[in-house]
Motif scaffolding. Structure first.
Motif, PDB file in Angstrom:
ATOM      1  N   GLN A 106       0.813  -1.214   0.000  1.00 11.27           N
ATOM      2  CA  GLN A 106       0.000   0.000   0.000  1.00 11.27           C
ATOM      3  C   GLN A 106       0.852   1.271   0.000  1.00 11.27           C
ATOM      4  OE1 GLN A 106      -3.233  -0.048  -0.475  1.00 11.27           O
ATOM      5  NE2 GLN A 106      -3.286   2.183  -0.529  1.00 11.27           N
ATOM      6  N   ASP A 107       1.957   1.272   0.743  1.00 10.91           N
ATOM      7  CA  ASP A 107       2.778   2.489   0.806  1.00 10.91           C
ATOM      8  C   ASP A 107       3.416   2.811  -0.552  1.00 10.91           C
ATOM      9  OD1 ASP A 107       4.329   0.189   1.137  1.00 10.91           O
ATOM     10  OD2 ASP A 107       5.951   1.293   2.141  1.00 10.91           O
ATOM     11  N   ARG A 109       1.967   2.132  -3.454  1.00 11.65           N
ATOM     12  CA  ARG A 109       0.864   2.585  -4.317  1.00 11.65           C
ATOM     13  C   ARG A 109       0.685   4.105  -4.208  1.00 11.65           C
ATOM     14  NH1 ARG A 109      -3.235  -1.631  -5.701  1.00 11.65           N
ATOM     15  NH2 ARG A 109      -2.342  -3.584  -5.009  1.00 11.65           N
ATOM     16  N   GLU A 110       1.022   4.638  -3.037  1.00 19.35           N
ATOM     17  CA  GLU A 110       0.862   6.074  -2.818  1.00 19.35           C
ATOM     18  C   GLU A 110       2.144   6.852  -3.114  1.00 19.35           C
ATOM     19  OE1 GLU A 110      -0.574   6.192   1.182  1.00 19.35           O
ATOM     20  OE2 GLU A 110      -2.404   5.118   0.641  1.00 19.35           O
ATOM     21  N   ASP A 111       3.240   6.147  -3.315  1.00 16.65           N
ATOM     22  CA  ASP A 111       4.522   6.801  -3.612  1.00 16.65           C
ATOM     23  C   ASP A 111       4.450   7.418  -5.011  1.00 16.65           C
ATOM     24  OD1 ASP A 111       7.181   7.390  -4.323  1.00 16.65           O
ATOM     25  OD2 ASP A 111       7.960   5.771  -3.067  1.00 16.65           O
TER      26      ASP A 111
END
Length: 195
Positions: A106-107, A109-111
């Protein structure tokens, strides 16, 4: 001179028989009953031949119609299921894309650096799903449903109290149908009562 009465030409039976010597008997027969019997038999034989020909014609028409129907069905099936081999081969590509999407944390995907990559992979997965839909390829529902041996392949039993025995609790590989035919069964884990 006195006219003598004319002699009439009357032949005796002996003379007639002498004249007819050498003539074949079928020409001498007066016909009568034998000829009528022969005609009746010939007509009956022709009628029987006609009935046989009618039956053979009916059978030939029926067979032709059956062959035509079979060929029409074969053509329809060929059109409907022509992509089966290709679809079966491309399923592994779809599986790998789905695994790639699931494996991205998830981290990441937001990078900002990975957002474009993730969006591209997800867009590719959506496009494959759209193309599958256009060609009648659909995913088989599995999770939470009872095991259907026509669509699911049980790979293992999972002891649990959270689901009824025989219910699918895990999907290892998605299954697919092409129209009304099985393309690939879903590989699943099925609930069982704990020991």
């Amino acid at each position: 001179m006195i006219d003598e009465p004319k002699k009439q030409d009357t032949a005796t039976d002996a003379e007639v028989e002498k004249e007819l010597e050498g003539v074949p008997e079928e020409f001498l027969d007066d016909g009568g009953e034998d000829e009528e019997n022969d005609l009746g038999e010939a007509i009956a034989a022709l009628k029987a031949d006609l009935e046989t020909a009618k039956q053979e014609t009916l059978y030939a028409k029926a067979e032709t119609q059956n062959v035509r129907r079979r060929m029409e069905k074969d053509v329809q099936d060929a059109r409907a299921y022509a992509a089966t081999g290709f679809a079966r081969d491309i399923l592994s590509v779809s599986d790998n894309l789905a695994r790639a999407i699931e494996s991205i944390p998830q981290d990441l995907r937001e990078d900002e650096k990975f957002k474009g990559l993730v969006a591209g992979i997800e867009a590719t997965q959506r496009e494959i799903d759209k193309v599958f839909g256009q060609h009648g390829v659909s995913r088989i529902a599995a999770m939470g449903l009872p095991l259907d041996p026509n669509q699911h392949q049980a790979m293992m039993e999972v002891p649990t109290n959270e689901a009824e025995p025989g219910t699918i609790v895990q999907e290892m590989q998605a299954g697919y149908m092409i129209r009304d035919r099985l393309l690939r069964p879903a590989m699943v884990g099925v609930a069982k009562k704990p020991d």
